[in-house]
Design an enzyme around this catalytic site. Sequence first.
Site, PDB file in Angstrom:
ATOM      1  CG  ASN A 163      -1.878  -1.169   1.194  1.00 51.90           C
ATOM      2  OD1 ASN A 163      -2.885  -1.115   0.498  1.00 51.90           O
ATOM      3  ND2 ASN A 163      -1.556  -2.246   1.906  1.00 51.90           N
ATOM      4  CD  GLU A 164       4.597   1.567  -2.760  1.00 54.31           C
ATOM      5  OE1 GLU A 164       4.949   2.304  -1.820  1.00 54.31           O
ATOM      6  OE2 GLU A 164       5.359   0.729  -3.291  1.00 54.31           O
TER       7      GLU A 164
END
Length: 271
Positions: A163-164
């Site tokens: 999850n950037e």
Amino acid sequence: MNLNREANFLEPEFQILYPLVATQQNISCWVARGIANLIRHKAARGEMCVLGLATGATPLAVYRELVRLHKCEGLSFNNVITFNLDEYYGLSRNDANSYWQFMHRHLFNHIDIKSENINIPDGSVGLDDIEEYCDSYEAKMASVGGIDVQLLGIGRTGHIGFNEPGASVFSGTHLVGLAEQTRKDAAVDFGGIKNVPTLAITMGIKTILNASKIVLLAWGAKKASILQKALEGPIGPMVPASYLQVHQNVSIFIDHKAASCLSSVTSDIKN
Ligand code: F6R
């Protein structure tokens, strides 16, 4: 942090454990024993233990200790179900760089977990089927009662799982684009950045926050700056790991180098 006391992952708490003298190795063994205690506790009650697992360099010593506990102290993984956080998209499980291979190389090949209890996102699912596939990964987690303990590392972008920055707190398992920094960090393994996949399947922030207990590990100076933002900065999508601040049962184990930018570290090393 008293490493002589048994790790107990059954009691809810939010704690940052920043040891002054304990090493990454000591802490990893302590975390592994905490996981082992939970597995045994559940086994004694005839219950399954559901573990959320991460790949990368960070949890390697935990996996080594779990293998040792299995081989030398009879720890059985018969009652364990695992769900991995993520997998590169476009890699088959046979690819040497797949997380499927990583997990088997470092853990699953050396313990007595049933193969049907191992869940790792499949990076070879066709694009048309990806949404349905991700929903089924979530449904499978829910069907076994959710994750008891989720192990996490942290990326230099602040990612947990993949999850950037920009990740939604409401996200379940989904297909994501990898940040340039993340691809650069993986370039060595792939023999150059051009070979690093651009996409991955990852559990979402919501999936991760659904775990009953979260254990985040981080070692070394290169994690110091992002840890400071994640633990002391505002909660929001630009540093996805900052969402851990809203969870009620998180233990964060970091070495002194990783803690070097924190202004408020709690150390119970003296206790
Ligand atoms: C791995 C994962 C990533 C890593 C993170 C840190 O499954 O989800 O979030 O935990 O990139 O990687 P290392 O441990 O290699 O520094």
